[in-house]
Design a protein around this motif. Structure first.
Motif, PDB file in Angstrom:
ATOM      1  N   GLU A  23       0.807  -1.225   0.000  1.00 34.81           N
ATOM      2  CA  GLU A  23       0.000   0.000   0.000  1.00 34.81           C
ATOM      3  C   GLU A  23       0.837   1.271   0.000  1.00 34.81           C
ATOM      4  O   GLU A  23       0.296   2.370  -0.003  1.00 34.81           O
ATOM      5  N   ASN A  24       2.170   1.130  -0.037  1.00 37.09           N
ATOM      6  CA  ASN A  24       3.042   2.305  -0.108  1.00 37.09           C
ATOM      7  C   ASN A  24       3.658   2.483  -1.487  1.00 37.09           C
ATOM      8  O   ASN A  24       4.418   3.410  -1.704  1.00 37.09           O
ATOM      9  N   GLY A  25       3.379   1.565  -2.399  1.00 38.91           N
ATOM     10  CA  GLY A  25       3.875   1.681  -3.762  1.00 38.91           C
ATOM     11  C   GLY A  25       5.327   1.285  -3.935  1.00 38.91           C
ATOM     12  O   GLY A  25       5.920   1.546  -4.983  1.00 38.91           O
ATOM     13  N   ALA A  26       5.925   0.660  -2.942  1.00 39.80           N
ATOM     14  CA  ALA A  26       7.346   0.319  -3.011  1.00 39.80           C
ATOM     15  C   ALA A  26       7.610  -0.902  -3.888  1.00 39.80           C
ATOM     16  O   ALA A  26       8.618  -0.961  -4.580  1.00 39.80           O
ATOM     17  N   ASP A  27       6.738  -1.888  -3.884  1.00 40.01           N
ATOM     18  CA  ASP A  27       6.945  -3.127  -4.633  1.00 40.01           C
ATOM     19  C   ASP A  27       6.188  -3.042  -5.952  1.00 40.01           C
ATOM     20  O   ASP A  27       5.059  -3.505  -6.089  1.00 40.01           O
ATOM     21  N   LYS A  28       6.834  -2.423  -6.943  1.00 34.88           N
ATOM     22  CA  LYS A  28       6.223  -2.113  -8.228  1.00 34.88           C
ATOM     23  C   LYS A  28       6.339  -3.293  -9.191  1.00 34.88           C
ATOM     24  O   LYS A  28       7.400  -3.890  -9.314  1.00 34.88           O
ATOM     25  N   LEU A  29       5.233  -3.623  -9.870  1.00 41.51           N
ATOM     26  CA  LEU A  29       5.195  -4.727 -10.825  1.00 41.51           C
ATOM     27  C   LEU A  29       4.835  -4.199 -12.207  1.00 41.51           C
ATOM     28  O   LEU A  29       3.820  -3.524 -12.371  1.00 41.51           O
ATOM     29  N   LYS A  30       5.642  -4.515 -13.198  1.00 33.36           N
ATOM     30  CA  LYS A  30       5.297  -4.227 -14.599  1.00 33.36           C
ATOM     31  C   LYS A  30       4.470  -5.407 -15.076  1.00 33.36           C
ATOM     32  O   LYS A  30       4.880  -6.560 -14.924  1.00 33.36           O
ATOM     33  N   VAL A  31       3.296  -5.136 -15.638  1.00 31.56           N
ATOM     34  CA  VAL A  31       2.373  -6.208 -15.989  1.00 31.56           C
ATOM     35  C   VAL A  31       1.770  -6.044 -17.382  1.00 31.56           C
ATOM     36  O   VAL A  31       1.682  -4.936 -17.907  1.00 31.56           O
ATOM     37  N   ARG A  32       1.364  -7.182 -17.931  1.00 31.94           N
ATOM     38  CA  ARG A  32       0.507  -7.246 -19.112  1.00 31.94           C
ATOM     39  C   ARG A  32      -0.688  -8.072 -18.682  1.00 31.94           C
ATOM     40  O   ARG A  32      -0.528  -9.200 -18.217  1.00 31.94           O
ATOM     41  N   SER A  33      -1.870  -7.524 -18.826  1.00 32.62           N
ATOM     42  CA  SER A  33      -3.058  -8.204 -18.297  1.00 32.62           C
ATOM     43  C   SER A  33      -4.157  -8.275 -19.335  1.00 32.62           C
ATOM     44  O   SER A  33      -4.188  -7.494 -20.284  1.00 32.62           O
ATOM     45  N   ARG A  34      -5.063  -9.217 -19.086  1.00 36.76           N
ATOM     46  CA  ARG A  34      -6.255  -9.319 -19.926  1.00 36.76           C
ATOM     47  C   ARG A  34      -7.392  -9.882 -19.080  1.00 36.76           C
ATOM     48  O   ARG A  34      -7.155 -10.677 -18.163  1.00 36.76           O
ATOM     49  N   PRO A  35      -8.625  -9.463 -19.371  1.00 32.81           N
ATOM     50  CA  PRO A  35      -9.767 -10.035 -18.642  1.00 32.81           C
ATOM     51  C   PRO A  35     -10.025 -11.457 -19.120  1.00 32.81           C
ATOM     52  O   PRO A  35      -9.784 -11.788 -20.281  1.00 32.81           O
ATOM     53  N   HIS A  36     -10.479 -12.294 -18.206  1.00 30.55           N
ATOM     54  CA  HIS A  36     -10.844 -13.669 -18.537  1.00 30.55           C
ATOM     55  C   HIS A  36     -11.975 -14.078 -17.600  1.00 30.55           C
ATOM     56  O   HIS A  36     -11.754 -14.285 -16.411  1.00 30.55           O
ATOM     57  N   LYS A  37     -13.194 -14.155 -18.148  1.00 33.07           N
ATOM     58  CA  LYS A  37     -14.379 -14.460 -17.349  1.00 33.07           C
ATOM     59  C   LYS A  37     -14.493 -13.444 -16.215  1.00 33.07           C
ATOM     60  O   LYS A  37     -14.568 -12.260 -16.473  1.00 33.07           O
ATOM     61  N   ASN A  38     -14.463 -13.900 -14.947  1.00 34.03           N
ATOM     62  CA  ASN A  38     -14.645 -12.959 -13.830  1.00 34.03           C
ATOM     63  C   ASN A  38     -13.321 -12.602 -13.148  1.00 34.03           C
ATOM     64  O   ASN A  38     -13.329 -12.045 -12.058  1.00 34.03           O
ATOM     65  N   VAL A  39     -12.179 -12.934 -13.780  1.00 27.85           N
ATOM     66  CA  VAL A  39     -10.867 -12.600 -13.209  1.00 27.85           C
ATOM     67  C   VAL A  39     -10.040 -11.825 -14.227  1.00 27.85           C
ATOM     68  O   VAL A  39     -10.418 -11.709 -15.392  1.00 27.85           O
ATOM     69  N   THR A  40      -8.907 -11.322 -13.759  1.00 28.92           N
ATOM     70  CA  THR A  40      -7.933 -10.686 -14.628  1.00 28.92           C
ATOM     71  C   THR A  40      -6.704 -11.589 -14.660  1.00 28.92           C
ATOM     72  O   THR A  40      -6.172 -11.953 -13.609  1.00 28.92           O
ATOM     73  N   LEU A  41      -6.289 -11.996 -15.853  1.00 33.52           N
ATOM     74  CA  LEU A  41      -5.070 -12.777 -16.006  1.00 33.52           C
ATOM     75  C   LEU A  41      -3.925 -11.804 -16.195  1.00 33.52           C
ATOM     76  O   LEU A  41      -4.023 -10.863 -16.993  1.00 33.52           O
ATOM     77  N   CYS A  42      -2.838 -12.037 -15.462  1.00 32.14           N
ATOM     78  CA  CYS A  42      -1.775 -11.049 -15.408  1.00 32.14           C
ATOM     79  C   CYS A  42      -0.408 -11.723 -15.549  1.00 32.14           C
ATOM     80  O   CYS A  42      -0.083 -12.636 -14.792  1.00 32.14           O
ATOM     81  N   LYS A  43       0.374 -11.238 -16.508  1.00 32.89           N
ATOM     82  CA  LYS A  43       1.751 -11.692 -16.676  1.00 32.89           C
ATOM     83  C   LYS A  43       2.629 -10.611 -16.058  1.00 32.89           C
ATOM     84  O   LYS A  43       2.641  -9.472 -16.507  1.00 32.89           O
ATOM     85  N   ILE A  44       3.341 -10.982 -15.006  1.00 31.90           N
ATOM     86  CA  ILE A  44       4.194 -10.053 -14.276  1.00 31.90           C
ATOM     87  C   ILE A  44       5.622 -10.200 -14.782  1.00 31.90           C
ATOM     88  O   ILE A  44       6.144 -11.321 -14.849  1.00 31.90           O
ATOM     89  N   GLU A  45       6.235  -9.081 -15.144  1.00 36.45           N
ATOM     90  CA  GLU A  45       7.618  -9.105 -15.614  1.00 36.45           C
ATOM     91  C   GLU A  45       8.512  -9.741 -14.545  1.00 36.45           C
ATOM     92  O   GLU A  45       8.444  -9.380 -13.368  1.00 36.45           O
ATOM     93  N   GLY A  46       9.299 -10.745 -14.957  1.00 36.21           N
ATOM     94  CA  GLY A  46      10.214 -11.412 -14.032  1.00 36.21           C
ATOM     95  C   GLY A  46       9.629 -12.641 -13.350  1.00 36.21           C
ATOM     96  O   GLY A  46      10.338 -13.363 -12.658  1.00 36.21           O
ATOM     97  N   VAL A  47       8.340 -12.863 -13.501  1.00 33.83           N
ATOM     98  CA  VAL A  47       7.704 -14.067 -12.947  1.00 33.83           C
ATOM     99  C   VAL A  47       7.421 -14.981 -14.135  1.00 33.83           C
ATOM    100  O   VAL A  47       6.469 -14.763 -14.884  1.00 33.83           O
ATOM    101  N   ASP A  48       8.308 -15.988 -14.316  1.00 34.81           N
ATOM    102  CA  ASP A  48       8.261 -16.789 -15.531  1.00 34.81           C
ATOM    103  C   ASP A  48       7.953 -18.264 -15.326  1.00 34.81           C
ATOM    104  O   ASP A  48       7.946 -19.031 -16.284  1.00 34.81           O
ATOM    105  N   THR A  49       7.720 -18.663 -14.078  1.00 39.08           N
ATOM    106  CA  THR A  49       7.417 -20.072 -13.823  1.00 39.08           C
ATOM    107  C   THR A  49       6.163 -20.178 -12.966  1.00 39.08           C
ATOM    108  O   THR A  49       5.794 -19.239 -12.253  1.00 39.08           O
TER     109      THR A  49
END
Length: 170
Positions: A43-69
């Motif tokens: 909630e302080n904005g310190a842990d910043k994530l670069k993301v690519r997201s898309r809606p899927h049904k009732n959730v958001t699918l999100c690819k986070i830069e650096g999270v590859d597995t």
């Protein structure tokens, strides 16, 4: 003071094997949350994530830069994601729910305090404000005839309630 970073969803699981996560959006829709290029894990904005997201049904699918597995994605399960309020352009008369919570509900004519706005319920047709006073809860439809003014800067909402909403039975 308004929070800069607003909790907007929870990572509820993984999707596929390349590190995508499923986010349960707490915003208006999966599409709204998918529109962000940056999310935060605190909630302080310190842990910043670069993301690519898309809606899927009732959730958001999100690819986070650096999270590859799938294993790296699984470690994020249960984490809350935040958005920066500066990344959002709200329309006229539109407010973040978090800015509404805690507002004092007052009568537009008499100034009588009905209580505190404690929740916003989404019903489909219109939202409903939950107003609480002395342990009692009142439900107020969010329609122009009833909710006359919202002032988040000064901490109040002015109501012209329909008969029966705040009338206590004897």
């Amino acid at each position: 003071m308004k929070k800069q970073y607003l909790d907007s969803g929870r990572i509820v699981g993984t999707h596929g094997v390349k590190g995508e996560v499923r986010i349960e959006p707490w915003a208006d829709s999966p599409e709204f949350l998918a529109s962000f290029k940056t999310l935060y894990l605190d909630e302080n904005g310190a842990d910043k994530l670069k993301v690519r997201s898309r809606p899927h049904k009732n959730v958001t699918l999100c690819k986070i830069e650096g999270v590859d597995t799938i294993e790296a994605a699984e470690r994020l399960r249960g984490k809350i994601v935040y958005i920066d309020r500066d990344d959002v352009k709200l329309g006229e008369g539109v407010h973040f729910v978090q800015d509404l919570l805690g507002l004092e509900a007052r009568d537009i004519d008499s100034g009588e305090v009905y209580g505190t706005l404690t929740d916003v319920l989404r019903t489909g047709a219109n939202d409903v404000y939950e107003i609480t006073k002395n342990g009692k809860t009142y439900l107020v439809p969010v329609i122009p005839e009833v909710v006359r003014q919202i002032d988040t800067d000064n901490g109040f909402v002015l109501l012209a309630p329909m008969k029966g909403i705040f009338d206590d039975e004897d």
